[in-house]
Design an enzyme around this catalytic site. Structure first.
Site, mmCIF file in Angstrom:
data_model
loop_
_atom_site.group_PDB
_atom_site.id
_atom_site.type_symbol
_atom_site.label_atom_id
_atom_site.label_comp_id
_atom_site.label_asym_id
_atom_site.label_seq_id
_atom_site.Cartn_x
_atom_site.Cartn_y
_atom_site.Cartn_z
ATOM 1 N N TYR A 144 0.864 -1.174 0.000
ATOM 2 C CA TYR A 144 0.000 0.000 0.000
ATOM 3 C C TYR A 144 0.901 1.224 0.000
ATOM 4 O O TYR A 144 1.841 1.311 0.796
ATOM 5 C CB TYR A 144 -0.892 -0.009 1.247
ATOM 6 C CG TYR A 144 -1.738 1.227 1.431
ATOM 7 C CD1 TYR A 144 -2.849 1.460 0.633
ATOM 8 C CD2 TYR A 144 -1.434 2.164 2.417
ATOM 9 C CE1 TYR A 144 -3.637 2.595 0.799
ATOM 10 C CE2 TYR A 144 -2.213 3.302 2.600
ATOM 11 C CZ TYR A 144 -3.313 3.508 1.788
ATOM 12 O OH TYR A 144 -4.088 4.625 1.962
ATOM 13 N N ASP A 239 9.510 2.739 -1.249
ATOM 14 C CA ASP A 239 8.555 3.423 -0.391
ATOM 15 C C ASP A 239 8.940 3.104 1.051
ATOM 16 O O ASP A 239 8.607 2.035 1.578
ATOM 17 C CB ASP A 239 7.132 2.954 -0.714
ATOM 18 C CG ASP A 239 6.100 3.618 0.207
ATOM 19 O OD1 ASP A 239 6.514 4.297 1.169
ATOM 20 O OD2 ASP A 239 4.901 3.443 -0.034
ATOM 21 N N LYS A 267 5.854 9.386 8.113
ATOM 22 C CA LYS A 267 5.751 8.881 9.488
ATOM 23 C C LYS A 267 6.852 9.409 10.420
ATOM 24 O O LYS A 267 6.744 10.511 10.930
ATOM 25 C CB LYS A 267 5.699 7.355 9.472
ATOM 26 C CG LYS A 267 4.484 6.847 8.653
ATOM 27 C CD LYS A 267 4.141 5.432 8.921
ATOM 28 C CE LYS A 267 3.133 4.849 7.954
ATOM 29 N NZ LYS A 267 1.731 5.026 8.290
HETATM 30 N N1 HOZ Z 1 0.072 2.891 6.220
HETATM 31 C C1 HOZ Z 1 -0.871 3.077 7.258
HETATM 32 C C2 HOZ Z 1 -1.708 1.862 7.481
HETATM 33 N N2 HOZ Z 1 -1.158 0.687 7.035
HETATM 34 C C3 HOZ Z 1 -1.675 4.271 7.003
HETATM 35 C C4 HOZ Z 1 -2.639 4.563 8.083
HETATM 36 C C5 HOZ Z 1 -3.952 4.953 7.526
HETATM 37 O O1 HOZ Z 1 -4.298 4.549 6.411
HETATM 38 O O2 HOZ Z 1 -4.633 5.663 8.246
#
Ligand code: HOZ
Length: 425
Positions: A144, A239, A267
């Site tokens: 993702y 990423d 982050k």
């Molecule tokens: N990468 C985070 C979750 N796997 C993002 C958090 C979100 O989507 O709020």
């Protein structure tokens, strides 16, 4: 455990905010029940609106490597508040932050600050297309990279939890620019290059996946990506929004010894405030406006508060690299669970990222991740929550250990998990 206040707030929230949450992963949709409304965080703990205390392994989904409210970050924020909250003009601290990132992650010869991981990946992808003059992107199933239109194809995280294979609202023409392949399959990448080699602008990858649960790369996989992209004039994008400054000071690329062309960060570099970055080779970054024709902009980019919090965090980490040994020790203590779990459980870990999968088979890609017993995960999740241990409410997310987690926190967590298995869970 009392939850009346969280439930009442969730009721209200649902009538005004879609699903009652400002990001789908917070909704407890994979496990049921009302999410806990958090009122405060301190060190390794969060406290909810009903007064319950939890050992927190969500850590705001990764940014809080130093735990909640680290004194350095709070002090930096207090100081900057005396100066201003946004100028929409350059500041010295932005330069310091970009320099520090570049010194620590040397492949990022130039850096552009943005506001979110999504913005960073979206911009990196556009830059790769602008630089190469090609349109296609290879991504991996279960990875993702934020909610970028063309990357919401076979994506992990909330998309995986909610079972949304392809997001509505993404024009087919955008999705068609993405080739989604199985993570860890060198053969699949080779085949894609054979067919589309001269049309592929970039390969984007989470070097350690955190968004289908924690899935480390198989030996040789990242090296093969580096080799194949270099041979085909394709850019390799790491990423590192999740892994940057977490798996090592220099991120996953330092840990695995691979130099990508472009990197995205987020982050941790914001110390709990919204900031992200993309950067890489100078010849590529020079294509970004105002130097080049790849346009990308942002009113709040390099926001003083976020930059100050990020600087305080990164300065602390560079001054105290021993934090990574501590994180390793604590995370290894947590992974000891591996020796105590019954059949049907697999634990993956890379540094301070981990996932306990309800599967007896190794979890190495999205196909193996999605075979997990998510109903059993939901029981496990609630069992821990009731005992004051807060993990992400989905089998397809990573857990995070912070430098604020104590040995006692970890053994309390291990004991609670053992209790679950002893009770036949
Ligand atoms: N990468 C985070 C979750 N796997 C993002 C958090 C979100 O989507 O709020």
């Amino acid at each position: 455990m009392k939850t009346a206040r969280s439930e009442a707030l969730f009721e209200r929230a649902q009538s005004i905010i879609p699903g009652g949450v400002n990001s789908p992963v917070r909704a407890f949709r994979g496990v049921g029940g009302a999410p806990r409304f958090i009122v405060r965080g301190e060190g390794s703990r969060v406290y909810d609106a009903d007064g319950n205390e939890y050992i927190d392994y969500v850590c705001s989904w990764g940014p809080l490597l130093l735990g909640h409210r680290p004194p350095q970050v709070i002090a930096a924020l207090r100081e900057i508040l005396e100066e201003g909250t946004s100028f929409g003009a350059p500041t010295e601290r932005e330069v310091l932050l970009a320099e520090l990132i570049s010194q620590t992650v040397p492949s990022m010869e130039m850096v552009r600050l943005v506001n979110s991981g999504t913005e960073a990946t979206m911009s990196a992808l556009r830059l790769a297309r602008g630089f190469t003059g090609r349109d296609l992107t290879i991504k991996f199933e279960g990875c993702y990279h934020g909610h970028v239109d063309s990357l919401l194809v076979k994506a992990g995280s909330g998309m995986a939890t909610l079972g949304i294979a392809d997001a509505a609202g993404v024009p087919p023409a955008f999705a068609e620019t993405t080739i989604a392949l199985p993570f860890n399959s060198i053969a699949a990448v080779e085949a894609a290059f054979k067919t589309h080699g001269d049309k592929i602008a970039s390969v984007i990858v989470e070097p350690v996946v955190g968004n289908m649960g924690c899935v480390p790369p198989s030996p040789g996989f990242l090296e093969a990506l580096r080799d194949l992209t270099a041979r085909h004039g394709t850019l390799l994008i790491f990423d590192e929004v999740m892994t940057g400054f977490r798996l090592a000071l220099g991120g996953a690329q330092a840990r695995f010894g691979i130099k990508p062309d472009l990197t995205t960060l987020g982050k941790i570099i914001g110390g709990g405030l919204p900031i992200a970055a993309y950067g890489g080779r100078k010849d590529i970054m020079r294509k970004v406006a105002p130097l080049g024709a790849v346009y990308q902009a942002g009113t709040l980019s390099g926001n003083p508060l976020a930059v100050a919090a990020g600087l305080a965090t990164l300065c602390h980490l560079t001054a105290h690299p021993e934090i990574y040994d501590l994180l390793e020790t604590r995370s290894a203590q947590l992974a000891l669970l591996k020796t105590m779990t019954p059949p049907g459980v697999t634990i993956n870990r890379a540094g301070s990222m981990f996932t306990l999968f309800f599967s007896s088979d190794p979890v190495t890609d999205w196909e193996s991740a999605k075979r997990c017993d998510t109903a059993r995960f939901a029981k496990f999740f609630h069992f821990l929550l009731e005992r004051g241990i807060y993990i992400a409410p989905s089998q397809f997310e990573a857990g995070f250990v912070s430098a604020a987690h104590s040995e006692k926190d970890i053994s309390a967590t291990v004991d609670a998990a053992r209790e679950f298995f002893k009770a036949g869970g």
